[in-house]
Design an enzyme around this catalytic site. Sequence first.
Site, mmCIF file in Angstrom:
data_model
loop_
_atom_site.group_PDB
_atom_site.id
_atom_site.type_symbol
_atom_site.label_atom_id
_atom_site.label_comp_id
_atom_site.label_asym_id
_atom_site.label_seq_id
_atom_site.Cartn_x
_atom_site.Cartn_y
_atom_site.Cartn_z
ATOM 1 C CB CYS A 198 -0.901 0.030 1.231
ATOM 2 S SG CYS A 198 -2.075 -1.302 1.291
ATOM 3 C CG ASP A 213 -22.531 9.501 -16.080
ATOM 4 O OD1 ASP A 213 -21.576 9.192 -15.341
ATOM 5 O OD2 ASP A 213 -22.908 8.776 -17.018
HETATM 6 C C1 BEZ Z 1 0.537 -4.729 1.817
HETATM 7 O O1 BEZ Z 1 0.083 -3.625 1.560
HETATM 8 O O2 BEZ Z 1 1.752 -4.957 1.733
HETATM 9 C C2 BEZ Z 1 -0.353 -5.857 2.234
HETATM 10 C C3 BEZ Z 1 -1.486 -5.603 3.003
HETATM 11 C C4 BEZ Z 1 -2.292 -6.670 3.380
HETATM 12 C C5 BEZ Z 1 -1.977 -7.965 2.982
HETATM 13 C C6 BEZ Z 1 -0.863 -8.199 2.183
HETATM 14 C C7 BEZ Z 1 -0.038 -7.133 1.816
#
Ligand code: BEZ
Length: 212
Positions: free
Chosen positions: A35, A128
């Site tokens: 992330c 929209d």
């Molecule tokens: C990640 O962002 O690295 C991650 C988050 C949850 C599960 C697996 C990877």
Amino acid sequence: MKGLGCHKGSSSLASLCVSRWGVLFSHPKDYTPVCTTELGRAARLAGEFQKRNVKMIALSIDSVEDHLGWSKDINSYNGEPASTTLPFPIIADDKRELAIQLGMLDPDERDKDGIPLTARCVFIVGPDKRLKLSILYPATTGRNFDEILRVIDSLQLTAQKRVATPVDWKPGDRCMVLPNIPEEEAKALFPDGVFTKDLPSGKKYLRYTPQP
Ligand code: BEZ
């Protein structure tokens, strides 16, 4: 595709629902490695989304406090000062209300208490207010933001012009004439030419035109 209802009380999501395009991308958890790389890349690409008039909104199932602390890490990962400011908001969906409402939970990925985490959803909403595209990645696969920009280019082009974009299309590549346009009308609509590929079936459905 179906409409994505505006969520009363969420000014961020409500602003997706005005006149611009919007992209909502969800994350399994703050302070996680994949992330962090994704949000770092999204921050670096903010100008590209802005050029396309697309408002970006992230979502993660943690608190505002966590988002602020994590934002410092993301900026630092990008080689920037460790500020709490990112070029887009992150919805703090710590009660998983939106995640449940929008079907974002991944039953295969759970936190330490066994509660499902959000998958990596991408929702693209048109001016929209209707959902134009959704892509779902598992938590273990990071998204390709070049692909997200590419599909936005295709969605915006095909919203304006009566073409479709073929496999692996990139902006500037030739496009396909929509199958429901009769031959004479296609010639008039696409003055740069309509090029039909001969096929064993003899059917003239593979029609290209330079990107209008
Ligand atoms: C990640 O962002 O690295 C991650 C988050 C949850 C599960 C697996 C990877």
